[in-house]
Design a protein around this motif. Structure first.
Motif: not given
Length: 72
Positions: A58-64
């Motif tokens: 989720p944190e990678a998706v949030f960053a994207e």
């Protein structure tokens, strides 16, 4: 970014209506935000698919999502 999200479309219509009457648009309800706000949906498979990151953390998706918003 999320063209098929009916909750987001409804929120946009509600905000447009409130603004046209000179009324405030905040605060909003958390339940509505969870359905409409892409940042609060980074852990959901539909949002991961939208950004091409199925199964990502989720944190990678949030960053994207943040990166795309910064470059909008």
């Amino acid at each position: 970014m999320d063209p098929d999200n009916e909750a987001l479309q409804a929120a946009c219509r509600r905000i447009d209506e409130l603004r046209s009457r000179g009324e405030r648009t905040i605060p909003s309800e958390l339940g509505e935000e969870k359905l409409a706000n892409p940042f609060l949906r980074a852990d959901l498979p539909d949002m991961q698919r939208l950004v091409g990151m199925e199964g990502a953390a989720p944190e990678a998706v949030f960053a994207e999502i943040r990166r795309r918003k910064d470059n909008f």
